[in-house]
Design a protein around this motif. Sequence first.
Motif, PDB file in Angstrom:
ATOM      1  N   PHE A  18      46.431  26.982 -18.484  1.00  0.00           N
ATOM      2  CA  PHE A  18      45.074  27.223 -17.997  1.00  0.00           C
ATOM      3  C   PHE A  18      44.904  26.683 -16.567  1.00  0.00           C
ATOM      4  CE2 PHE A  18      40.408  26.487 -17.959  1.00  0.00           C
ATOM      5  CZ  PHE A  18      40.123  27.400 -18.715  1.00  0.00           C
ATOM      6  N   ASP A  19      44.436  27.696 -15.673  1.00  0.00           N
ATOM      7  CA  ASP A  19      44.220  27.464 -14.227  1.00  0.00           C
ATOM      8  C   ASP A  19      42.669  27.810 -13.840  1.00  0.00           C
ATOM      9  OD1 ASP A  19      46.885  27.138 -14.247  1.00  0.00           O
ATOM     10  OD2 ASP A  19      47.411  29.098 -13.598  1.00  0.00           O
ATOM     11  N   LEU A  20      42.253  27.085 -12.943  1.00  0.00           N
ATOM     12  CA  LEU A  20      40.974  27.541 -12.189  1.00  0.00           C
ATOM     13  C   LEU A  20      41.400  28.143 -10.903  1.00  0.00           C
ATOM     14  CD1 LEU A  20      38.783  24.323 -12.204  1.00  0.00           C
ATOM     15  CD2 LEU A  20      38.571  26.361 -13.610  1.00  0.00           C
ATOM     16  N   ILE A  21      40.790  29.312 -10.772  1.00  0.00           N
ATOM     17  CA  ILE A  21      41.242  30.038  -9.597  1.00  0.00           C
ATOM     18  C   ILE A  21      39.910  30.431  -8.779  1.00  0.00           C
ATOM     19  CG2 ILE A  21      43.219  31.130 -10.821  1.00  0.00           C
ATOM     20  CD1 ILE A  21      41.356  33.739 -11.149  1.00  0.00           C
ATOM     21  N   GLY A  22      40.247  30.659  -7.462  1.00  0.00           N
ATOM     22  CA  GLY A  22      39.168  31.029  -6.622  1.00  0.00           C
ATOM     23  C   GLY A  22      39.459  31.024  -5.165  1.00  0.00           C
ATOM     24  N   ARG A  23      38.692  31.487  -4.341  1.00  0.00           N
ATOM     25  CA  ARG A  23      38.631  31.554  -2.949  1.00  0.00           C
ATOM     26  C   ARG A  23      37.276  31.489  -2.085  1.00  0.00           C
ATOM     27  NH1 ARG A  23      40.571  37.651  -2.134  1.00  0.00           N
ATOM     28  NH2 ARG A  23      41.380  37.303  -4.214  1.00  0.00           N
ATOM     29  N   ILE A  24      37.415  31.095  -1.051  1.00  0.00           N
ATOM     30  CA  ILE A  24      36.015  30.990  -0.268  1.00  0.00           C
ATOM     31  C   ILE A  24      36.607  31.160   1.235  1.00  0.00           C
ATOM     32  CG2 ILE A  24      36.374  28.397   0.185  1.00  0.00           C
ATOM     33  CD1 ILE A  24      33.238  28.460   0.211  1.00  0.00           C
ATOM     34  N   GLN A  25      35.609  32.049   1.806  1.00  0.00           N
ATOM     35  CA  GLN A  25      36.026  32.381   3.214  1.00  0.00           C
ATOM     36  C   GLN A  25      34.477  32.282   3.915  1.00  0.00           C
ATOM     37  OE1 GLN A  25      37.167  36.710   2.531  1.00  0.00           O
ATOM     38  NE2 GLN A  25      39.291  36.033   2.868  1.00  0.00           N
ATOM     39  N   LEU A  26      34.737  31.433   4.770  1.00  0.00           N
ATOM     40  CA  LEU A  26      33.480  30.989   5.659  1.00  0.00           C
ATOM     41  C   LEU A  26      33.557  31.484   7.016  1.00  0.00           C
ATOM     42  CD1 LEU A  26      33.618  27.403   4.631  1.00  0.00           C
ATOM     43  CD2 LEU A  26      32.346  29.146   3.541  1.00  0.00           C
ATOM     44  N   ASP A  27      32.573  31.718   7.812  1.00  0.00           N
ATOM     45  CA  ASP A  27      32.301  32.226   9.329  1.00  0.00           C
ATOM     46  C   ASP A  27      31.620  31.271   9.767  1.00  0.00           C
ATOM     47  OD1 ASP A  27      34.106  34.087   9.290  1.00  0.00           O
ATOM     48  OD2 ASP A  27      32.886  35.569   9.247  1.00  0.00           O
ATOM     49  N   TYR A  28      31.884  30.735  10.971  1.00  0.00           N
ATOM     50  CA  TYR A  28      30.708  29.785  11.693  1.00  0.00           C
ATOM     51  C   TYR A  28      30.857  29.834  13.231  1.00  0.00           C
ATOM     52  CZ  TYR A  28      28.289  25.833  13.936  1.00  0.00           C
ATOM     53  OH  TYR A  28      27.598  25.077  14.589  1.00  0.00           O
ATOM     54  N   PHE A  29      30.056  30.191  14.068  1.00  0.00           N
ATOM     55  CA  PHE A  29      30.219  30.243  15.489  1.00  0.00           C
ATOM     56  C   PHE A  29      28.628  29.709  15.926  1.00  0.00           C
ATOM     57  CE2 PHE A  29      27.156  34.016  14.912  1.00  0.00           C
ATOM     58  CZ  PHE A  29      26.443  33.955  15.960  1.00  0.00           C
ATOM     59  N   ASN A  30      29.201  29.082  17.256  1.00  0.00           N
ATOM     60  CA  ASN A  30      28.005  28.142  17.977  1.00  0.00           C
ATOM     61  C   ASN A  30      28.269  28.638  19.392  1.00  0.00           C
ATOM     62  OD1 ASN A  30      26.581  26.155  19.401  1.00  0.00           O
ATOM     63  ND2 ASN A  30      27.120  24.633  17.810  1.00  0.00           N
ATOM     64  N   VAL A  31      27.221  28.985  20.014  1.00  0.00           N
ATOM     65  CA  VAL A  31      27.290  29.409  21.425  1.00  0.00           C
ATOM     66  C   VAL A  31      26.261  28.374  22.156  1.00  0.00           C
ATOM     67  CG1 VAL A  31      27.085  31.362  22.977  1.00  0.00           C
ATOM     68  CG2 VAL A  31      27.908  31.794  20.861  1.00  0.00           C
ATOM     69  N   ASP A  32      26.537  27.792  23.364  1.00  0.00           N
ATOM     70  CA  ASP A  32      25.744  27.281  24.282  1.00  0.00           C
ATOM     71  C   ASP A  32      26.046  27.498  25.445  1.00  0.00           C
ATOM     72  OD1 ASP A  32      23.975  25.317  25.080  1.00  0.00           O
ATOM     73  OD2 ASP A  32      25.363  23.582  24.488  1.00  0.00           O
ATOM     74  N   SER A  33      24.897  28.387  25.933  1.00  0.00           N
ATOM     75  CA  SER A  33      25.237  28.934  27.447  1.00  0.00           C
ATOM     76  C   SER A  33      23.778  28.697  28.290  1.00  0.00           C
ATOM     77  CB  SER A  33      25.816  30.081  27.373  1.00  0.00           C
ATOM     78  OG  SER A  33      24.867  31.102  26.909  1.00  0.00           O
ATOM     79  N   ASN A  34      24.069  29.210  29.350  1.00  0.00           N
ATOM     80  CA  ASN A  34      22.810  29.087  30.375  1.00  0.00           C
ATOM     81  C   ASN A  34      22.044  30.283  30.081  1.00  0.00           C
ATOM     82  OD1 ASN A  34      24.646  31.054  31.502  1.00  0.00           O
ATOM     83  ND2 ASN A  34      24.665  30.019  33.522  1.00  0.00           N
ATOM     84  N   ARG A  35      22.474  31.362  29.171  1.00  0.00           N
ATOM     85  CA  ARG A  35      21.909  32.548  28.777  1.00  0.00           C
ATOM     86  C   ARG A  35      21.037  32.411  27.386  1.00  0.00           C
ATOM     87  NH1 ARG A  35      23.916  37.967  30.886  1.00  0.00           N
ATOM     88  NH2 ARG A  35      24.019  37.743  32.869  1.00  0.00           N
ATOM     89  N   GLY A  36      21.376  31.237  26.679  1.00  0.00           N
ATOM     90  CA  GLY A  36      20.882  31.059  25.502  1.00  0.00           C
ATOM     91  C   GLY A  36      21.705  30.517  24.505  1.00  0.00           C
ATOM     92  N   ASP A  37      21.374  29.828  23.436  1.00  0.00           N
ATOM     93  CA  ASP A  37      22.074  29.115  22.532  1.00  0.00           C
ATOM     94  C   ASP A  37      21.765  29.948  21.022  1.00  0.00           C
ATOM     95  OD1 ASP A  37      22.208  27.363  24.328  1.00  0.00           O
ATOM     96  OD2 ASP A  37      20.604  25.995  23.807  1.00  0.00           O
ATOM     97  N   ASN A  38      23.189  29.880  20.399  1.00  0.00           N
ATOM     98  CA  ASN A  38      22.681  30.453  18.881  1.00  0.00           C
ATOM     99  C   ASN A  38      23.954  29.911  17.951  1.00  0.00           C
ATOM    100  OD1 ASN A  38      22.122  32.255  16.834  1.00  0.00           O
ATOM    101  ND2 ASN A  38      22.811  33.899  17.800  1.00  0.00           N
ATOM    102  N   ASP A  39      23.575  29.806  17.016  1.00  0.00           N
ATOM    103  CA  ASP A  39      24.786  29.331  15.965  1.00  0.00           C
ATOM    104  C   ASP A  39      24.372  30.166  14.719  1.00  0.00           C
ATOM    105  OD1 ASP A  39      22.381  27.730  15.113  1.00  0.00           O
ATOM    106  OD2 ASP A  39      23.845  26.279  14.595  1.00  0.00           O
ATOM    107  N   PHE A  40      25.503  30.445  13.723  1.00  0.00           N
ATOM    108  CA  PHE A  40      25.478  30.943  12.397  1.00  0.00           C
ATOM    109  C   PHE A  40      26.496  30.340  11.414  1.00  0.00           C
ATOM    110  CE2 PHE A  40      26.073  34.610   9.755  1.00  0.00           C
ATOM    111  CZ  PHE A  40      25.017  34.820   9.194  1.00  0.00           C
ATOM    112  N   PHE A  41      26.219  30.239  10.494  1.00  0.00           N
ATOM    113  CA  PHE A  41      27.265  29.997   9.135  1.00  0.00           C
ATOM    114  C   PHE A  41      26.917  30.927   8.342  1.00  0.00           C
ATOM    115  CE2 PHE A  41      27.789  28.002   5.087  1.00  0.00           C
ATOM    116  CZ  PHE A  41      29.098  27.555   5.246  1.00  0.00           C
TER     117      PHE A  41
END
Length: 176
Positions: free
Chosen positions: A15-38
């Motif tokens: 008897f096994d537990l199975i699964g997977r998770i795929q994540l994306d994250y970015f963080n941009v910090d620049s003189n043109r603007g900042d943005n991050d997303f998870f």
Amino acid sequence: PVLYKNDSNPVLEEFDLIGRIQLDYFNVDSNRGDNDFFEIRRMRMGIDSWWAQRHIELKAELDTNLRGFNADEVFYNRMTNLFLNFHINDAINIRVGKFEPKFGYDREFTDNQHKFFERSFFDDNVFNNTGNDYLSGFSVLGKIGNWGYPASIFPRHMDKELGGFTGVRPRVHRHP
């Protein structure tokens, strides 16, 4: 992870537990603007179990709806795998339920084993564009010597969950 394994138990061997998770994250910090997303791109969880001296496999896996772009954050999306597999011997396995069709070379291996980024263009257009890359059906599959075969019946009209059975797709392939 394996929660239970005892090959000498004639009722439940594993008897096994199975699964997977795929994540994306970015963080941009620049003189043109900042943005991050998870974002949670994909999160699946379920069980895989072997019964009756490994002659019966019960697999159930659900795909969650936890995505970064979903405002409602509903947990349940769909069942990906929900099947019983009766392993009579290497030449005959009977599978009933919802599972991934073995169509083309890309489908012979799980996504986890692909050495390239995505499945082929053809495969994406046949299955993934519909959002139904797991289908309800009935399949007989097996291996005789170096040759393997699946013969399957799947629904003519695909739906998100379990559907009706109408159509046959036999195919023979050679195992290395």
